[in-house]
Enzyme design. Structure first.
Site, PDB file in Angstrom:
ATOM      1  N   GLU A  94     103.707  77.323 -73.606  1.00 48.05           N
ATOM      2  CA  GLU A  94     103.111  76.037 -74.583  1.00 48.05           C
ATOM      3  C   GLU A  94     101.278  77.019 -74.896  1.00 48.05           C
ATOM      4  OE1 GLU A  94     103.633  74.585 -77.414  1.00 48.05           O
ATOM      5  OE2 GLU A  94     105.752  74.909 -77.206  1.00 48.05           O
ATOM      6  N   SER A  95     100.851  76.671 -73.678  1.00 43.94           N
ATOM      7  CA  SER A  95      99.221  77.079 -73.685  1.00 43.94           C
ATOM      8  C   SER A  95      98.769  77.309 -72.777  1.00 43.94           C
ATOM      9  CB  SER A  95      98.941  75.441 -72.792  1.00 43.94           C
ATOM     10  OG  SER A  95      99.148  74.363 -72.518  1.00 43.94           O
TER      11      SER A  95
END
Length: 373
Positions: A94-95
């Site tokens: 995700e990040s």
């Protein structure tokens, strides 16, 4: 739109991962392996993702190193809920385990919540704080969300696809396949490329972490012990003072408290996250943690230059302290931070460590980002 092709082959015997559960986990990676509980996805796309990750070992190493502050807490929460520990690897996808990550679709934090989904899960978002970046609050929200969509589908691959694309998108894809008499598993659904790539990325990382020696990878040592703890903190205390009192580097303190959008703890009840070995140090010096700032509400006819001079600041310093890159961003009614005994030079470095998030006006000017979650 084509689906990932399943590789019809049996893995060799020596590829089977065995874990000795009679001994204490050697480190956090070992503990994560013991909790793997999702069915493996076997597809060409997984192999391709592994090749891509392994072709850039320095980038892969940076990815793993950024996770060390947060993994213990996430794994603890997963085990408390009885969830598979593969989910602890999801922020890698995700990040990149960057709590300051902000996407073109306005998704923020480790778990990349967009504003509306963040509000649905009670993550506060205002000019002082954005709990989508809060390590503890956002993890709770992400796990609540994942549990809900797993209960909806009864399948982890479909739950993860829903986390990426939205549960409505996946439900519609399932219904479309049902109407055609087609299978409704993840590999069979007609989903956009980002979602078709999503779970192969996670599976590739799982495979590498499961058998790093097989791929010639050495994982950074992450001890299987608590990394941070929380403490109630008085409002008005700035992070620079906390860093000095606890002898904690500023960048470390910001990395543990990324939800704060300004260098000062706002009014109300808030908690500060500190390295576990610094909590007692802070408690012992709590009487020194006195507020050194106050607020000023900007009036319609106010001049920022005049306000800055009144509080012994340059205009640039006033803007930096308040996370503004231009005087035009200061609107009537806005609450500005101004010093009340603070050493401004001590706080200014924080302005570079706490990136401001785009305003609604910035977003309108840049055009609408793609829709997600």
């Amino acid at each position: 739109m084509s689906s990932p092709r399943v590789v019809q082959m049996e893995p060799p015997d020596d590829s089977v991962v065995t874990v000795d559960l009679t001994h204490k986990a050697a480190d956090l990676w070992d503990r994560i392996r013991r909790g793997f509980g999702m069915p493996d996805l076997v597809a060409d796309e997984v192999t391709n993702r592994q090749i891509q990750y392994l072709a850039h070992p320095a980038a892969l190493s940076r990815l793993f190193h950024r996770s060390y502050r947060y993994l213990y807490h996430i794994v603890d929460e997963l085990e408390a809920r009885g969830l598979p520990t593969e989910i602890a690897l999801l922020p890698l996808v995700e990040s990149g385990f960057d709590p300051m990550a902000y996407s073109s679709s306005r998704a923020a934090g480790l778990w990349q919540f967009i504003p509306s989904t963040g509000r649905y899960f009670n993550l506060r978002q205002n000019e002082w704080i954005d709990e989508r970046r809060d390590i503890i609050a956002s993890t709770d929200a992400a796990l609540d969300y994942l549990e809900r969509i797993y209960d909806m589908h009864g399948d982890w691959h479909l739950a993860l696809a829903s986390y990426n694309a939205g549960e409505g998108t996946v439900l519609r894809a399932r219904k479309a396949n049902e109407a055609k008499g087609l299978p409704t598993d993840y590999l069979s659904l007609d989903l956009r490329k980002e979602t078709r790539d999503y779970i192969p990325k996670l599976q590739a990382l799982k495979n590498i972490i499961a058998r790093p020696e097989l791929f010639g990878i050495e994982l950074p040592h992450v001890p299987n012990r608590i990394y941070f703890d929380m403490i109630d903190t008085p409002p008005g205390v700035d992070l620079a003072l906390v860093a000095r009192l606890t002898e904690t580097p500023l960048d470390e303190l910001v990395a543990l408290n990324p939800a704060y959008r300004k260098p000062v703890i706002p009014e109300g009840k808030h908690q500060l996250i500190l390295p576990a070995d610094k909590v007692e140090v802070f408690k012992a010096r709590l009487d020194e943690a006195q507020p050194r700032w106050k607020t000023y509400q900007l009036q319609r006819k106010d001049s920022l230059q005049v306000i800055a001079k009144r509080f012994g600041l340059t205009l640039t310093q006033l803007l930096q302290i308040n996370g503004l890159d231009s005087s035009r961003k200061a609107k009537p009614g806005m609450t500005l931070l101004v010093p009340a005994g603070a050493d401004v030079s001590e706080v200014l470095p924080l302005s570079e460590l706490i990136p401001d998030m785009p305003t609604e006006e910035d977003i309108r000017n840049a055009g609408k980002g793609k829709k997600r979650r």
